[in-house]
Design a protein around this motif. Structure first.
Motif, PDB file in Angstrom:
ATOM      1  N   VAL A  23      12.921  70.926  46.482  1.00  0.00           N
ATOM      2  CA  VAL A  23      13.153  70.487  47.861  1.00  0.00           C
ATOM      3  C   VAL A  23      14.593  70.021  48.038  1.00  0.00           C
ATOM      4  CG1 VAL A  23      12.468  68.842  49.654  1.00  0.00           C
ATOM      5  CG2 VAL A  23      10.725  69.876  48.176  1.00  0.00           C
ATOM      6  N   ALA A  24      15.149  69.390  47.008  1.00  0.00           N
ATOM      7  CA  ALA A  24      16.492  68.811  47.092  1.00  0.00           C
ATOM      8  C   ALA A  24      17.591  69.866  47.219  1.00  0.00           C
ATOM      9  CB  ALA A  24      16.759  67.947  45.865  1.00  0.00           C
ATOM     10  N   THR A  25      17.255  71.132  47.003  1.00  0.00           N
ATOM     11  CA  THR A  25      18.269  72.179  47.152  1.00  0.00           C
ATOM     12  C   THR A  25      18.668  72.378  48.609  1.00  0.00           C
ATOM     13  OG1 THR A  25      16.581  73.933  47.309  1.00  0.00           O
ATOM     14  CG2 THR A  25      17.461  73.435  45.110  1.00  0.00           C
ATOM     15  N   GLU A  26      17.775  71.994  49.560  1.00  0.00           N
ATOM     16  CA  GLU A  26      18.049  72.267  50.967  1.00  0.00           C
ATOM     17  C   GLU A  26      17.884  71.060  51.890  1.00  0.00           C
ATOM     18  OE1 GLU A  26      19.268  74.948  52.421  1.00  0.00           O
ATOM     19  OE2 GLU A  26      19.457  76.050  50.542  1.00  0.00           O
ATOM     20  N   ARG A  27      17.615  69.868  51.327  1.00  0.00           N
ATOM     21  CA  ARG A  27      17.544  68.673  52.175  1.00  0.00           C
ATOM     22  C   ARG A  27      17.673  67.423  51.328  1.00  0.00           C
ATOM     23  NH1 ARG A  27      12.031  68.422  55.328  1.00  0.00           N
ATOM     24  NH2 ARG A  27      13.197  66.834  56.451  1.00  0.00           N
ATOM     25  N   GLU A  28      17.982  66.336  51.984  1.00  0.00           N
ATOM     26  CA  GLU A  28      18.064  65.060  51.278  1.00  0.00           C
ATOM     27  C   GLU A  28      16.656  64.575  50.934  1.00  0.00           C
ATOM     28  OE1 GLU A  28      20.059  62.401  53.876  1.00  0.00           O
ATOM     29  OE2 GLU A  28      21.921  63.559  53.945  1.00  0.00           O
ATOM     30  N   VAL A  29      16.524  63.990  49.748  1.00  0.00           N
ATOM     31  CA  VAL A  29      15.249  63.400  49.332  1.00  0.00           C
ATOM     32  C   VAL A  29      15.486  61.932  49.000  1.00  0.00           C
ATOM     33  CG1 VAL A  29      13.342  63.461  47.686  1.00  0.00           C
ATOM     34  CG2 VAL A  29      14.426  65.602  48.415  1.00  0.00           C
ATOM     35  N   LYS A  30      14.801  61.059  49.712  1.00  0.00           N
ATOM     36  CA  LYS A  30      14.970  59.625  49.530  1.00  0.00           C
ATOM     37  C   LYS A  30      14.038  59.111  48.431  1.00  0.00           C
ATOM     38  CE  LYS A  30      15.651  59.292  54.543  1.00  0.00           C
ATOM     39  NZ  LYS A  30      15.084  58.739  55.800  1.00  0.00           N
ATOM     40  N   ARG A  31      14.226  57.869  48.055  1.00  0.00           N
ATOM     41  CA  ARG A  31      13.330  57.232  47.097  1.00  0.00           C
ATOM     42  C   ARG A  31      12.082  56.739  47.812  1.00  0.00           C
ATOM     43  NH1 ARG A  31      17.322  53.437  43.344  1.00  0.00           N
ATOM     44  NH2 ARG A  31      18.597  55.147  42.492  1.00  0.00           N
ATOM     45  N   GLY A  32      10.987  56.605  47.044  1.00  0.00           N
ATOM     46  CA  GLY A  32       9.747  56.099  47.619  1.00  0.00           C
ATOM     47  C   GLY A  32       8.538  56.815  47.054  1.00  0.00           C
ATOM     48  N   SER A  33       7.364  56.386  47.463  1.00  0.00           N
ATOM     49  CA  SER A  33       6.119  56.974  46.971  1.00  0.00           C
ATOM     50  C   SER A  33       5.449  57.877  48.005  1.00  0.00           C
ATOM     51  CB  SER A  33       5.143  55.859  46.574  1.00  0.00           C
ATOM     52  OG  SER A  33       4.889  55.005  47.679  1.00  0.00           O
ATOM     53  N   LEU A  42      17.704  67.699  56.968  1.00  0.00           N
ATOM     54  CA  LEU A  42      17.661  69.111  56.613  1.00  0.00           C
ATOM     55  C   LEU A  42      19.062  69.691  56.543  1.00  0.00           C
ATOM     56  CD1 LEU A  42      14.771  70.388  58.912  1.00  0.00           C
ATOM     57  CD2 LEU A  42      14.793  70.606  56.435  1.00  0.00           C
ATOM     58  N   VAL A  43      19.268  70.592  55.588  1.00  0.00           N
ATOM     59  CA  VAL A  43      20.523  71.335  55.527  1.00  0.00           C
ATOM     60  C   VAL A  43      20.492  72.469  56.550  1.00  0.00           C
ATOM     61  CG1 VAL A  43      21.994  72.795  54.089  1.00  0.00           C
ATOM     62  CG2 VAL A  43      20.900  70.770  53.111  1.00  0.00           C
ATOM     63  N   ALA A  44      19.345  73.169  56.629  1.00  0.00           N
ATOM     64  CA  ALA A  44      19.191  74.269  57.589  1.00  0.00           C
ATOM     65  C   ALA A  44      17.718  74.459  57.890  1.00  0.00           C
ATOM     66  CB  ALA A  44      19.785  75.560  57.036  1.00  0.00           C
ATOM     67  N   LYS A  45      17.410  75.008  59.053  1.00  0.00           N
ATOM     68  CA  LYS A  45      16.022  75.291  59.432  1.00  0.00           C
ATOM     69  C   LYS A  45      15.683  76.731  59.071  1.00  0.00           C
ATOM     70  CE  LYS A  45      15.805  72.027  63.289  1.00  0.00           C
ATOM     71  NZ  LYS A  45      15.490  71.845  64.723  1.00  0.00           N
ATOM     72  N   ALA A  61       8.611  81.504  54.161  1.00  0.00           N
ATOM     73  CA  ALA A  61      10.011  81.523  54.590  1.00  0.00           C
ATOM     74  C   ALA A  61      10.772  80.323  54.038  1.00  0.00           C
ATOM     75  CB  ALA A  61      10.087  81.555  56.117  1.00  0.00           C
ATOM     76  N   ARG A  62      10.127  79.157  54.068  1.00  0.00           N
ATOM     77  CA  ARG A  62      10.780  77.949  53.554  1.00  0.00           C
ATOM     78  C   ARG A  62      10.975  78.023  52.039  1.00  0.00           C
ATOM     79  NH1 ARG A  62      14.485  74.160  54.194  1.00  0.00           N
ATOM     80  NH2 ARG A  62      13.892  72.091  53.434  1.00  0.00           N
ATOM     81  N   TYR A  63      10.005  78.564  51.336  1.00  0.00           N
ATOM     82  CA  TYR A  63      10.102  78.710  49.885  1.00  0.00           C
ATOM     83  C   TYR A  63      11.270  79.609  49.506  1.00  0.00           C
ATOM     84  CZ  TYR A  63       8.643  79.896  45.089  1.00  0.00           C
ATOM     85  OH  TYR A  63       8.588  80.087  43.729  1.00  0.00           O
ATOM     86  N   PHE A  64      11.442  80.715  50.244  1.00  0.00           N
ATOM     87  CA  PHE A  64      12.546  81.626  49.955  1.00  0.00           C
ATOM     88  C   PHE A  64      13.889  80.938  50.150  1.00  0.00           C
ATOM     89  CE2 PHE A  64       9.426  85.019  51.597  1.00  0.00           C
ATOM     90  CZ  PHE A  64       8.842  85.136  50.346  1.00  0.00           C
ATOM     91  N   GLN A  65      13.965  80.079  51.163  1.00  0.00           N
ATOM     92  CA  GLN A  65      15.225  79.372  51.383  1.00  0.00           C
ATOM     93  C   GLN A  65      15.473  78.334  50.296  1.00  0.00           C
ATOM     94  OE1 GLN A  65      15.744  76.570  54.577  1.00  0.00           O
ATOM     95  NE2 GLN A  65      17.757  77.390  55.064  1.00  0.00           N
ATOM     96  N   LEU A  66      14.421  77.601  49.920  1.00  0.00           N
ATOM     97  CA  LEU A  66      14.571  76.601  48.864  1.00  0.00           C
ATOM     98  C   LEU A  66      14.980  77.243  47.545  1.00  0.00           C
ATOM     99  CD1 LEU A  66      11.463  74.314  49.577  1.00  0.00           C
ATOM    100  CD2 LEU A  66      13.860  73.802  50.078  1.00  0.00           C
ATOM    101  N   LYS A  67      14.525  78.476  47.322  1.00  0.00           N
ATOM    102  CA  LYS A  67      14.915  79.210  46.117  1.00  0.00           C
ATOM    103  C   LYS A  67      16.284  79.857  46.262  1.00  0.00           C
ATOM    104  CE  LYS A  67      12.571  79.899  43.000  1.00  0.00           C
ATOM    105  NZ  LYS A  67      12.454  79.137  41.737  1.00  0.00           N
ATOM    106  N   GLN A  68      16.860  79.762  47.458  1.00  0.00           N
ATOM    107  CA  GLN A  68      18.169  80.333  47.753  1.00  0.00           C
ATOM    108  C   GLN A  68      18.206  81.836  47.466  1.00  0.00           C
ATOM    109  OE1 GLN A  68      20.992  77.850  45.651  1.00  0.00           O
ATOM    110  NE2 GLN A  68      20.699  76.136  47.058  1.00  0.00           N
ATOM    111  N   MET A  69      17.161  82.510  47.859  1.00  0.00           N
ATOM    112  CA  MET A  69      17.069  83.952  47.658  1.00  0.00           C
ATOM    113  C   MET A  69      17.888  84.702  48.702  1.00  0.00           C
ATOM    114  SD  MET A  69      13.102  84.801  46.747  1.00  0.00           S
ATOM    115  CE  MET A  69      12.245  84.055  45.357  1.00  0.00           C
ATOM    116  N   LYS A  70      18.590  85.713  48.248  1.00  0.00           N
ATOM    117  CA  LYS A  70      19.279  86.627  49.155  1.00  0.00           C
ATOM    118  C   LYS A  70      18.251  87.604  49.732  1.00  0.00           C
ATOM    119  CE  LYS A  70      23.203  84.774  48.046  1.00  0.00           C
ATOM    120  NZ  LYS A  70      23.874  83.841  48.992  1.00  0.00           N
ATOM    121  N   LYS A  71      18.655  88.337  50.749  1.00  0.00           N
ATOM    122  CA  LYS A  71      17.740  89.246  51.431  1.00  0.00           C
ATOM    123  C   LYS A  71      17.109  90.244  50.480  1.00  0.00           C
ATOM    124  CE  LYS A  71      17.445  92.588  55.223  1.00  0.00           C
ATOM    125  NZ  LYS A  71      18.192  93.321  56.294  1.00  0.00           N
ATOM    126  N   GLN A  72      17.908  90.840  49.610  1.00  0.00           N
ATOM    127  CA  GLN A  72      17.402  91.848  48.684  1.00  0.00           C
ATOM    128  C   GLN A  72      16.433  91.231  47.671  1.00  0.00           C
ATOM    129  OE1 GLN A  72      20.512  94.038  46.719  1.00  0.00           O
ATOM    130  NE2 GLN A  72      19.250  95.871  46.512  1.00  0.00           N
TER     131      GLN A  72
END
Length: 291
Positions: free
Chosen positions: A140-150, A159-162, A206-217
């Protein structure tokens, strides 16, 4: 001449046999993947993790109001002319098939409006929150800030991008092109749901592909390798979201199910085929060398 007549049916049989074997192979692959279970796992997981209710709770009133308004309007305006048309095609089942058709149309309009204007951010938070509840913080931290907490949802930062793909004109046109299939009793509706399910599966990740930073191909290759699994996920998910009004609830549980599937892919990554995009793998290798 007679030899040509014999060859044509033989070729038809050969093509039909090949198509049948291909369909059987895809069906077998879909069953082995067990991806069709994730929409239902999403329902159970959502109910047992109250922190994931927050994004839905924040949007529940406006979305239910929208869903009721669209459904009532569609029945008031389109039911009578469509039932008159369907009576000519499948008289005994006209009332039943028209109800299904109007519900499908209302559901589409509702999904277009709600996912574009009301719940887009909430679905992203639900997906990311589910991943955090499965200890996928680094992903998750690849595309957005993650705060501390439970609290998984409470830990979500900026978010970095939608990533969620909105309904494109092409997707809407394709949907309404397939709608006439509902004129065919039972079989047509089944084909319609299958066609929609094939597209729904990859969209849910779609969100998983972005978090994995996958290119179109990379993304296209990833989907192609799992096309049967994505179809088996998409078909029950589409059926759930076709339920009037309650479809909004199932949009969130389907998102949870898609995130659970993504988390399971990550956990089996070391023992199976790598799902990590090359740029992430390179970053990991560089980090190891620098230690």
């Amino acid at each position: 001449m007679s030899q040509a007549r014999i060859q044509v049916p033989d070729r038809v049989k050969e093509v039909a046999r090949e198509d049948f074997e291909h369909a059987k192979e895809l069906a077998s692959e879909a069953l082995r993947s067990a991806a069709y279970l994730y929409p239902f796992k999403g329902i159970m997981y959502f109910f047992t993790h109250r922190s994931l209710w927050k994004p839905l709770a924040a949007k529940i009133v406006p979305t239910i109001s929208l869903g009721l308004g669209v459904t009532v309007l569609m029945f008031a305006v389109t039911y009578v002319p469509q039932v008159a048309l369907l009576t000519l095609v499948n008289d005994p089942l006209a009332i039943f098939t028209t109800v299904l058709l109007v519900l499908s149309e209302a559901s589409t309009i509702f999904n277009v409006l709600s996912k574009n204007f009301l719940i887009d951010d909430a679905l992203i938070d639900t997906f990311d929150g589910t991943l955090l509840s499965r200890n996928m913080t680094s992903l998750v931290a690849t595309e957005r800030e993650v705060k501390r907490g439970s609290d998984p949802v409470g830990k979500l930062g900026k978010l970095v991008a939608k990533p969620f793909a909105k309904f494109t004109p092409k997707a809407i046109i394709r949907y309404f092109m397939y709608l006439p299939l509902n004129l065919i009793p039972v079989v047509g509706t089944v084909l319609f749901v299958i066609l929609q399910g094939r597209k729904f599966g990859p969209t849910a990740h779609a969100r998983y592909f972005q978090l994995k930073q996958m290119k179109k191909q990379e993304k296209e290759h990833f989907i192609e390798q799992r096309k049967a699994a994505y179809a088996s996920f998409g078909i029950p998910a589409v059926l759930l979201e076709l339920v009037p009004i309650a479809g909004i609830f199932f949009s969130f549980t389907n998102t949870v199910g898609a995130a659970l599937w993504a988390a399971d892919m990550e956990q089996t990554n070391n023992s199976g085929e790598s799902t990590t995009a090359p740029n992430l793998r390179n970053q990991a290798q560089l980090a190891k060398k620098s230690e």
